[in-house]
Design a protein around this motif. Structure first.
Motif, PDB file in Angstrom:
ATOM      1  N   MET A 118       6.881  34.138 -30.344  1.00  0.00           N
ATOM      2  CA  MET A 118       6.933  32.632 -31.034  1.00  0.00           C
ATOM      3  C   MET A 118       6.015  31.691 -30.507  1.00  0.00           C
ATOM      4  O   MET A 118       6.847  32.059 -29.316  1.00  0.00           O
ATOM      5  CB  MET A 118       8.469  32.266 -31.096  1.00  0.00           C
ATOM      6  N   GLY A 119       4.906  31.339 -31.275  1.00  0.00           N
ATOM      7  CA  GLY A 119       4.462  30.137 -29.721  1.00  0.00           C
ATOM      8  C   GLY A 119       3.088  29.428 -30.535  1.00  0.00           C
ATOM      9  O   GLY A 119       3.137  29.035 -31.703  1.00  0.00           O
ATOM     10  N   TRP A 120       2.325  29.236 -30.372  1.00  0.00           N
ATOM     11  CA  TRP A 120       1.034  28.087 -30.423  1.00  0.00           C
ATOM     12  C   TRP A 120      -0.240  28.164 -30.052  1.00  0.00           C
ATOM     13  O   TRP A 120      -0.584  28.602 -29.389  1.00  0.00           O
ATOM     14  CB  TRP A 120       1.189  26.965 -30.215  1.00  0.00           C
ATOM     15  N   TYR A 121      -0.892  28.743 -31.530  1.00  0.00           N
ATOM     16  CA  TYR A 121      -2.129  28.221 -31.444  1.00  0.00           C
ATOM     17  C   TYR A 121      -2.883  26.856 -31.307  1.00  0.00           C
ATOM     18  O   TYR A 121      -2.339  25.838 -32.272  1.00  0.00           O
ATOM     19  CB  TYR A 121      -2.685  29.559 -31.811  1.00  0.00           C
ATOM     20  N   ARG A 122      -3.713  26.927 -31.229  1.00  0.00           N
ATOM     21  CA  ARG A 122      -5.031  25.946 -31.936  1.00  0.00           C
ATOM     22  C   ARG A 122      -6.459  25.694 -31.791  1.00  0.00           C
ATOM     23  O   ARG A 122      -6.961  27.314 -31.079  1.00  0.00           O
ATOM     24  CB  ARG A 122      -4.202  23.954 -30.590  1.00  0.00           C
ATOM     25  N   GLN A 123      -7.044  25.322 -32.873  1.00  0.00           N
ATOM     26  CA  GLN A 123      -8.152  25.436 -33.439  1.00  0.00           C
ATOM     27  C   GLN A 123      -8.571  23.842 -33.154  1.00  0.00           C
ATOM     28  O   GLN A 123      -8.262  23.786 -34.482  1.00  0.00           O
ATOM     29  CB  GLN A 123      -8.460  26.168 -34.753  1.00  0.00           C
ATOM     30  N   ALA A 124      -9.947  23.829 -32.148  1.00  0.00           N
ATOM     31  CA  ALA A 124     -10.891  22.150 -32.596  1.00  0.00           C
ATOM     32  C   ALA A 124     -11.237  22.863 -33.214  1.00  0.00           C
ATOM     33  O   ALA A 124     -12.948  24.015 -33.487  1.00  0.00           O
ATOM     34  CB  ALA A 124     -11.083  22.021 -31.320  1.00  0.00           C
ATOM     35  N   PRO A 125     -12.724  21.656 -33.886  1.00  0.00           N
ATOM     36  CA  PRO A 125     -13.867  21.988 -35.127  1.00  0.00           C
ATOM     37  C   PRO A 125     -14.911  22.834 -33.879  1.00  0.00           C
ATOM     38  O   PRO A 125     -15.509  22.080 -32.530  1.00  0.00           O
ATOM     39  CB  PRO A 125     -14.037  20.228 -35.059  1.00  0.00           C
ATOM     40  N   GLY A 126     -15.583  23.842 -35.186  1.00  0.00           N
ATOM     41  CA  GLY A 126     -16.427  24.251 -34.584  1.00  0.00           C
ATOM     42  C   GLY A 126     -15.808  25.314 -33.355  1.00  0.00           C
ATOM     43  O   GLY A 126     -16.482  25.780 -32.593  1.00  0.00           O
ATOM     44  N   LYS A 127     -14.579  25.139 -32.992  1.00  0.00           N
ATOM     45  CA  LYS A 127     -13.725  26.699 -32.273  1.00  0.00           C
ATOM     46  C   LYS A 127     -12.591  27.320 -32.587  1.00  0.00           C
ATOM     47  O   LYS A 127     -12.432  27.296 -33.385  1.00  0.00           O
ATOM     48  CB  LYS A 127     -14.109  25.515 -30.750  1.00  0.00           C
TER      49      LYS A 127
END
Length: 117
Positions: free
Chosen positions: A34-43
């Motif tokens: 289990m874990g976490w991803y992230r997504q910033a605008p335009g990335k």
């Protein structure tokens, strides 16, 4: 099927802290990590931190020393403690659970983290 329910996002000032939680339910026996991803605008979406069955962890270099991932197996919940937050940490954070021998992934709905003064 596995359901992932996230909580804990929000708006915080630079230098502040937040804790994200992700509770898994359903066919949790199939989960490999289990874990976490992230997504910033335009990335592109990026892995932030992951804890694998057995306890080993992967953490991206940009958050090492600031973020900590932990897991409560009794509650089927993974936590991401985020300290010393920076504006560049602003993103939608997604809970992720690889399953079926790492052959497929489950995703949460995402929670917004905004770091701004």
């Amino acid at each position: 099927q596995v359901q992932l329910l996230e909580s804990g996002g929000g708006l915080v000032q630079p230098g502040g802290s937040l804790r994200l939680s992700c509770a898994a339910s359903g066919s949790i026996f199939s989960i490999n990590a289990m874990g976490w991803y992230r997504q910033a605008p335009g990335k592109q979406r990026e892995l932030v931190a992951r804890i694998i069955n057995g306890g080993s962890t992967n953490i991206v270099d940009s958050v090492k020393g600031r973020f900590t991932i932990s897991r409560d197996n009794a509650k089927n919940t993974v936590y991401l403690q985020m300290n010393s937050l920076k504006p560049e940490d602003t993103a939608v954070y997604y809970c992720n659970a690889p399953a079926g021998g790492w052959s497929y992934d489950y995703w949460g709905q995402g929670t917004q983290v905004t770091v701004s003064s």
